[in-house]
Design a protein around this motif. Sequence first.
Motif, PDB file in Angstrom:
ATOM      1  N   LEU A  97      36.361  36.690  -5.245  1.00 43.27           N
ATOM      2  CA  LEU A  97      36.060  35.961  -6.475  1.00 43.27           C
ATOM      3  C   LEU A  97      37.299  35.844  -7.354  1.00 43.27           C
ATOM      4  N   ALA A  98      38.047  36.938  -7.490  1.00 44.40           N
ATOM      5  CA  ALA A  98      39.284  36.903  -8.272  1.00 44.40           C
ATOM      6  C   ALA A  98      40.287  35.925  -7.678  1.00 44.40           C
ATOM      7  N   MET A  99      40.368  35.876  -6.346  1.00 39.70           N
ATOM      8  CA  MET A  99      41.262  34.950  -5.657  1.00 39.70           C
ATOM      9  C   MET A  99      40.914  33.504  -5.989  1.00 39.70           C
ATOM     10  N   VAL A 100      39.619  33.175  -5.959  1.00 41.16           N
ATOM     11  CA  VAL A 100      39.179  31.813  -6.265  1.00 41.16           C
ATOM     12  C   VAL A 100      39.487  31.457  -7.717  1.00 41.16           C
ATOM     13  N   HIS A 104      42.434  28.804  -8.970  1.00 38.30           N
ATOM     14  CA  HIS A 104      41.727  27.579  -9.422  1.00 38.30           C
ATOM     15  C   HIS A 104      41.173  26.787  -8.234  1.00 38.30           C
ATOM     16  N   SER A 105      40.676  27.511  -7.255  1.00 35.03           N
ATOM     17  CA  SER A 105      40.119  26.880  -6.060  1.00 35.03           C
ATOM     18  C   SER A 105      38.680  26.430  -6.311  1.00 35.03           C
ATOM     19  N   PRO A 106      38.183  25.482  -5.510  1.00 38.58           N
ATOM     20  CA  PRO A 106      36.788  25.052  -5.664  1.00 38.58           C
ATOM     21  C   PRO A 106      35.825  26.179  -5.330  1.00 38.58           C
ATOM     22  N   TRP A 107      34.678  26.192  -6.011  1.00 38.14           N
ATOM     23  CA  TRP A 107      33.729  27.294  -5.867  1.00 38.14           C
ATOM     24  C   TRP A 107      33.079  27.364  -4.496  1.00 38.14           C
ATOM     25  N   TRP A 108      33.102  26.239  -3.758  1.00 39.97           N
ATOM     26  CA  TRP A 108      32.478  26.285  -2.432  1.00 39.97           C
ATOM     27  C   TRP A 108      33.215  27.228  -1.487  1.00 39.97           C
ATOM     28  N   LEU A 109      34.456  27.623  -1.848  1.00 39.67           N
ATOM     29  CA  LEU A 109      35.171  28.591  -1.017  1.00 39.67           C
ATOM     30  C   LEU A 109      34.460  29.944  -0.966  1.00 39.67           C
ATOM     31  N   LEU A 110      33.622  30.201  -1.988  1.00 37.15           N
ATOM     32  CA  LEU A 110      32.858  31.446  -1.978  1.00 37.15           C
ATOM     33  C   LEU A 110      31.890  31.484  -0.789  1.00 37.15           C
ATOM     34  N   LEU A 111      31.416  30.319  -0.353  1.00 36.82           N
ATOM     35  CA  LEU A 111      30.550  30.268   0.829  1.00 36.82           C
ATOM     36  C   LEU A 111      31.324  30.686   2.082  1.00 36.82           C
TER      37      LEU A 111
END
Length: 290
Positions: A97-100, A104-111
């Motif tokens: 989460l901190a990396m995203v 400033h990466s898109p939140w879909w990277l959490l998936l």
Amino acid sequence: MRLRTLPLSLAGVVCGGLLAMGGLGRDGSWWAFALVLLTAVFLQILSNLSNEMGDYRSGVDNASRQGPAYGMANGLTERQLWRAINTLVVLCAVSGLAMVIVSHSPWWLLLLGAAAIWAATHYTLGKKPYGYIGLGDLFVFLFFGLVSVLGSFFVLVHDIHWYYLLPASGIGLLSVAVLNVNNIRDMQSDEGIRKTVPLRIGLRRARWYQTVLVTLGWLLTASSYYGNTTFAWLILCTLPLFVLHMVGVWRREGKRLDPMLPLLVMSTFLLSLLYSVGAFLLLWPTTLTL
């Protein structure tokens, strides 16, 4: 935590990260890059702990096992190991989460992060662990190669250069080779419990499979050097290490094969590091005096 395997988790993200940072120059975020590295290490440790728990519960880690003794063989209880696994899941989530956020990466990277956590914990855990049905090679190629290199590049640049499929595939194949040599070593203890690729195809074919993985992995990485030979000689320094590994694979069996695993891990990390440093220096948007 199986520290000798941790450099393998860094090989792909170091490659993707340095390719990205070289292109970005002084606009790149080294904090974001550090979080990419940290997240990769947490995922690798989570995978290692989960693998030990799964092997312990299935009976793979028995008296005939040829590899080194890990935590539970040295006094760690099942409850303590579960606590460590749950702690690592939290650390992976927080670091990801901190990396995203920082990048400033898109939140879909959490998936994708959730998928990585699932893959790390279900190699030998769960009702149908994919490592027990011969799918470990596929998942290792995807997550240690394609996701690791292209994913870390995307986090930092927010774009994908498909040309980097070459080093991503190369590192992915070498990572599969690490798993394969581990499975060759453990063929005796794995028999009747899980179906790895070496058990499906036999020892001789597994050695040829290892030869193809290492050779193709090295060539794909080496062939992606932009047509520039300024730093290409760096990669050649790693070739004797891979040759030494393959000689050991063909001449050794069982427990005697164990040293070939960390040798391949360090060779892969060194190949990735030298390739990435050379590419970083070529891409960095300033004039360098060598």
